[in-house]
Design an enzyme around this catalytic site. Structure first.
Site, PDB file in Angstrom:
ATOM      1  N   GLU A   1       7.448 -11.336  13.370  1.00 44.04           N
ATOM      2  CA  GLU A   1       8.230 -11.101  14.603  1.00 44.04           C
ATOM      3  C   GLU A   1       8.432  -9.606  14.831  1.00 44.04           C
ATOM      4  O   GLU A   1       9.473  -9.185  15.331  1.00 44.04           O
ATOM      5  CB  GLU A   1       9.620 -11.739  14.464  1.00 44.04           C
ATOM      6  CG  GLU A   1       9.823 -13.088  15.095  1.00 44.04           C
ATOM      7  CD  GLU A   1       9.073 -13.336  16.370  1.00 44.04           C
ATOM      8  OE1 GLU A   1       8.263 -14.261  16.344  1.00 44.04           O
ATOM      9  OE2 GLU A   1       9.261 -12.627  17.363  1.00 44.04           O
TER      10      GLU A   1
HETATM   11  C1  LIG Z   1       3.349 -15.868   7.444  1.00 49.39           C
HETATM   12  C2  LIG Z   1       3.111 -15.159   8.741  1.00 49.39           C
HETATM   13  C3  LIG Z   1       3.365 -15.809   9.932  1.00 49.39           C
HETATM   14  C4  LIG Z   1       3.100 -15.174  11.151  1.00 49.39           C
HETATM   15  N1  LIG Z   1       3.268 -15.862  12.329  1.00 49.39           N
HETATM   16  C5  LIG Z   1       2.795 -15.328  13.478  1.00 49.39           C
HETATM   17  C6  LIG Z   1       2.723 -16.095  14.679  1.00 49.39           C
HETATM   18  O1  LIG Z   1       3.169 -17.249  14.734  1.00 49.39           O
HETATM   19  N2  LIG Z   1       2.158 -15.542  15.770  1.00 49.39           N
HETATM   20  C7  LIG Z   1       1.654 -14.273  15.775  1.00 49.39           C
HETATM   21  O2  LIG Z   1       1.140 -13.844  16.790  1.00 49.39           O
HETATM   22  N3  LIG Z   1       1.719 -13.501  14.662  1.00 49.39           N
HETATM   23  C8  LIG Z   1       2.260 -14.001  13.520  1.00 49.39           C
HETATM   24  N4  LIG Z   1       2.296 -13.249  12.377  1.00 49.39           N
HETATM   25  C9  LIG Z   1       1.833 -11.876  12.423  1.00 49.39           C
HETATM   26  C10 LIG Z   1       2.955 -10.874  12.228  1.00 49.39           C
HETATM   27  O3  LIG Z   1       3.814 -10.865  13.328  1.00 49.39           O
HETATM   28  C11 LIG Z   1       2.296  -9.520  11.939  1.00 49.39           C
HETATM   29  O4  LIG Z   1       1.779  -9.591  10.626  1.00 49.39           O
HETATM   30  C12 LIG Z   1       3.235  -8.363  12.075  1.00 49.39           C
HETATM   31  O5  LIG Z   1       3.627  -8.214  13.404  1.00 49.39           O
HETATM   32  C13 LIG Z   1       2.623  -7.042  11.608  1.00 49.39           C
HETATM   33  O6  LIG Z   1       1.306  -6.870  12.038  1.00 49.39           O
HETATM   34  P1  LIG Z   1       0.175  -6.527  10.962  1.00 49.39           P
HETATM   35  O7  LIG Z   1       0.271  -7.508   9.871  1.00 49.39           O
HETATM   36  O8  LIG Z   1      -1.131  -6.400  11.658  1.00 49.39           O
HETATM   37  O9  LIG Z   1       0.600  -5.116  10.383  1.00 49.39           O
HETATM   38  P2  LIG Z   1       0.266  -3.673  10.990  1.00 49.39           P
HETATM   39  O10 LIG Z   1       0.517  -3.662  12.459  1.00 49.39           O
HETATM   40  O11 LIG Z   1      -1.080  -3.251  10.538  1.00 49.39           O
HETATM   41  O12 LIG Z   1       1.375  -2.778  10.291  1.00 49.39           O
HETATM   42  C14 LIG Z   1       1.264  -2.329   8.925  1.00 49.39           C
HETATM   43  C15 LIG Z   1       2.446  -1.421   8.590  1.00 49.39           C
HETATM   44  O13 LIG Z   1       2.444  -0.280   9.456  1.00 49.39           O
HETATM   45  C16 LIG Z   1       3.657  -0.193  10.189  1.00 49.39           C
HETATM   46  N5  LIG Z   1       3.351   0.215  11.570  1.00 49.39           N
HETATM   47  C17 LIG Z   1       2.371  -0.256  12.372  1.00 49.39           C
HETATM   48  N6  LIG Z   1       2.422   0.353  13.573  1.00 49.39           N
HETATM   49  C18 LIG Z   1       3.442   1.223  13.524  1.00 49.39           C
HETATM   50  C19 LIG Z   1       4.022   2.137  14.458  1.00 49.39           C
HETATM   51  N7  LIG Z   1       3.556   2.262  15.702  1.00 49.39           N
HETATM   52  N8  LIG Z   1       5.064   2.869  14.047  1.00 49.39           N
HETATM   53  C20 LIG Z   1       5.574   2.746  12.806  1.00 49.39           C
HETATM   54  N9  LIG Z   1       5.086   1.897  11.884  1.00 49.39           N
HETATM   55  C21 LIG Z   1       4.032   1.145  12.240  1.00 49.39           C
HETATM   56  C22 LIG Z   1       4.270  -1.589  10.148  1.00 49.39           C
HETATM   57  O14 LIG Z   1       5.690  -1.538  10.261  1.00 49.39           O
HETATM   58  C23 LIG Z   1       3.812  -2.091   8.798  1.00 49.39           C
HETATM   59  O15 LIG Z   1       4.689  -1.657   7.798  1.00 49.39           O
HETATM   60  C24 LIG Z   1       2.603 -13.848  11.150  1.00 49.39           C
HETATM   61  C25 LIG Z   1       2.383 -13.184   9.946  1.00 49.39           C
HETATM   62  C26 LIG Z   1       2.611 -13.819   8.757  1.00 49.39           C
HETATM   63  C27 LIG Z   1       2.313 -13.103   7.468  1.00 49.39           C
END
Ligand SMILES: Cc1cc2nc3c(=O)[nH]c(=O)nc-3n(C[C@H](O)[C@H](O)[C@H](O)COP(=O)(O)OP(=O)(O)OC[C@H]3O[C@@H](n4cnc5c(N)ncnc54)[C@H](O)[C@@H]3O)c2cc1C
Length: 578
Positions: A437
């Site tokens: 989220e």
């Molecule tokens: C069990 C699970 C359930 C999920 N359910 C859903 C779902 O139902 N629907 C859906 O669409 N998604 C879902 N997600 C996805 C989830 O919302 C994302 O994993 C999350 O938003 C982070 O994206 P990412 O994993 O690509 O990390 P990234 O975007 O690659 O981020 C990696 C790190 O970098 C930091 N970061 C990235 N960009 C910035 C920035 N601009 N400024 C500062 N810090 C930054 C982040 O805070 C994080 O610490 C789910 C994930 C999991 C693991």
């Protein structure tokens, strides 16, 4: 064995002594008729579903997890019966619009029920919360036809919801999504692309799954301004509104996860799937945010539910486990040792959990109240407060939830690390709330960037002014005034320094969010101490308030120092030096 019972006494205190909900609701016509008895009945019934239906399948859900076989996803034994009980009890439509067969209950009450469901079985309630969130989004942005088709089925839980934002290369940065939507001659769209990490994307609990999917139309503007939102049902509704032909979407696999193992997280492939535009073209992210604001509060409350569940286990264990003697002499002289409660450090851990959990419950309700006032009374100030507080609720509640789960595990010593007692499951289940989220780092950026710097801190200062108006017990008044003054000082300093340092906000945002959270908890603790009755329950409240002010609030001093540092401190290292 994990045991859960809903914290009914504390809930009643918040409803009737702290927030005096009848006073709030008499000014909201939609809720004016709600009696105390009705509210008590809802809470008692929710507690029963949580404790007697959802909690008993929590640990087996974790042990079994979900299975995937050629696109078919099977949930753990007992999940279907528990989901049906949630659905048939009308719990998915609790705050839903009565015009479409929802129950029309306040979000303030919904927050309390959600906490019980999260606490009882986080993995199972995920199927419920996405259904609630999808219905909120369709209610806010759907046309009449869409509302009539989807809302009654979602409110009744016959159909469930899922939210498709994330792609392998586009997580936080949704502007990069590649899923495409092509207009079709009949007014619908054809959706193609692959989403990952989709909670409840495929499962065996409901007749149909309503996916809300972000995709780009041909020629759409670059980045987040070119994203549209589509309803993509697993079975396309037929002319009677029933689940009809199978749509061309499927689960490619499910994830093997650290926790919430009973919740199916799918890779979803959309292959020319039929979809329907929800809201306006290119406004998809704004529409999705309607859902996300509710989901974010709900995910914060997930942390709260975990904290309550963990505390209940830890306190029971601490009373039973005999180790060592009290520093003031044996308290269980006939036994081989005293129980863990004689040790001041064990008490510190339990009181920390309690101080965060009870304030967190009040905080969730306070945000729910702002959402209700904004939605039903068009109260602009309340709406602004709810937007300001949503990232704080999501991040502060989920951070504290995880911290409390770890503290409970620590109270168990080595027995908290092994599976037998179930506490390690709470730690694993709670961890995800800090990540999905929108990560908590991103929540902190949202708070500082969109909610504070954009209006020069005006909404936050208005909230502080409102909080200052409350009478609180003398013993906490000065510390609370100091806490408000500190937050005003730190906000002014950040607003000023950020104006000529683009990296300042991001370098202090997490400290700032924690400071906002702690200050609000101080206000709530002072108010709770003031409203607490003159009995055993009230005495425990006042003692916990004292613990909060003496042992937790001082952390705000460190946060002020951290937030006062320049961005150089984090930005000076070169990439090579990492
Ligand atoms: C069990 C699970 C359930 C999920 N359910 C859903 C779902 O139902 N629907 C859906 O669409 N998604 C879902 N997600 C996805 C989830 O919302 C994302 O994993 C999350 O938003 C982070 O994206 P990412 O994993 O690509 O990390 P990234 O975007 O690659 O981020 C990696 C790190 O970098 C930091 N970061 C990235 N960009 C910035 C920035 N601009 N400024 C500062 N810090 C930054 C982040 O805070 C994080 O610490 C789910 C994930 C999991 C693991």
């Amino acid at each position: 064995m994990l045991e859960y019972s809903a914290p009914q006494r504390d809930i009643e205190f918040l409803l009737f002594d702290l927030f005096r909900v009848q006073q709030v609701w008499k000014n909201i016509p939609a809720f004016a008729d709600f009696s105390d008895d009705l509210v008590r009945a809802v809470v008692a019934e929710g507690g029963k579903v949580a404790g007697q239906v959802m909690a008993p399948v929590n640990q087996q859900g974790d042990e079994q997890g979900c299975t995937w076989n050629d696109g078919v996803v099977t949930t753990p034994t007992g999940f279907k019966a528990a989901y049906d009980a949630m659905a048939q009890g009308g719990w998915m439509g609790l705050s839903g619009n009565p015009v479409y067969e929802g129950q029309g209950m306040p979000k303030m009450l919904g927050c309390l029920v959600e906490e019980m469901f999260w606490g009882a079985n986080t993995a199972l309630y995920l199927y419920g919360t996405l259904t609630v969130g999808s219905s909120i989004c369709i209610e806010a942005h759907g046309n009449e036809d869409q509302k009539n088709t989807y809302l009654p089925k979602l409110y009744s839980g016959e159909w469930s919801g899922a939210m498709g934002l994330t792609e392998a290369h586009a997580g936080t940065d949704l502007g990069m999504i590649r899923t495409r939507a092509l207009p079709h001659s009949d007014g619908s769209y054809r959706i193609s692309g692959t989403k990952i990490f989709i909670t409840s994307g495929e499962h065996d609990l409901s007749q149909n799954i309503v996916h809300l999917v972000l995709a780009k139309l041909p020629g759409a503007p670059e980045g987040t301004r070119g994203i549209s939102l589509f309803i993509v049902p697993k079975f396309v509704p037929d002319d009677d509104g029933d689940a009809g032909a199978r749509n061309s979407l499927s689960s490619g696999s499910i994830e093997h996860k650290m926790g919430i193992r009973g919740s199916a997280t799918s890779v979803m492939n959309f292959d020319n799937a039929t979809g329907y535009l929800l809201g306006e073209e290119n406004q998809g992210l704004a529409c999705m945010f309607t859902m996300m604001n509710y989901e974010r509060l709900s995910v914060g409350i997930q942390g709260l539910g975990a904290a309550e569940l963990a505390y209940q286990q830890a306190v029971r264990y601490a009373k039973d486990r005999l180790q060592g003697r009290s520093p003031t002499g044996p308290k269980n002289a006939d036994g081989p040792a005293d129980n863990l409660l004689v040790h001041p450090d064990v008490r510190r851990m339990l009181l920390t959990q309690r101080a965060y959990t009870e304030a967190g419950r009040a905080f969730g309700m306070f945000v729910g109240m702002q959402l209700d006032l904004g939605k039903y009374n068009n109260d602009a100030q309340a709406l602004a407060f709810s937007e300001l507080l949503t990232p704080v609720a999501k991040a502060f509640l989920s951070e504290r939830g995880f911290e409390c789960a770890v503290l409970a595990q620590q109270v168990f010593g080595g027995h908290g690390y092994v599976k037998e007692w179930g506490v390690e499951q709470i730690v694993r289940d709670a961890r995800i709330a800090q990540i999905y989220e929108g990560t908590n780092g991103v929540q902190a950026l949202d708070l500082i960037g969109r909610k504070v710097l954009r209006d020069g801190g005006a909404t936050l200062l208005a909230l502080i002014d409102e909080m200052r108006n409350d009478d609180v017990p003398e013993e906490f008044a000065q510390d609370l005034t100091d806490a408000f003054d500190r937050l005003v000082r730190v906000t002014a300093s950040i607003v000023e320094r950020a104006s000529n340092d683009p990296e300042l906000a991001g370098s202090v945002s997490v400290d700032f969010l924690d400071l906002v959270g702690l200050t609000i908890y101080a206000w709530l603790w002072a108010r709770m101490a003031g409203a607490a009755p003159d009995d055993e329950f009230g005495n425990a409240k006042r003692k916990t308030a004292r613990f909060f002010f003496s042992r937790i609030l001082p952390g705000a001093v460190a946060l002020e120092l951290g937030a006062g540092a320049d961005s150089d401190v984090v930005m000076q290292m070169t990439e090579e030096e990492f």
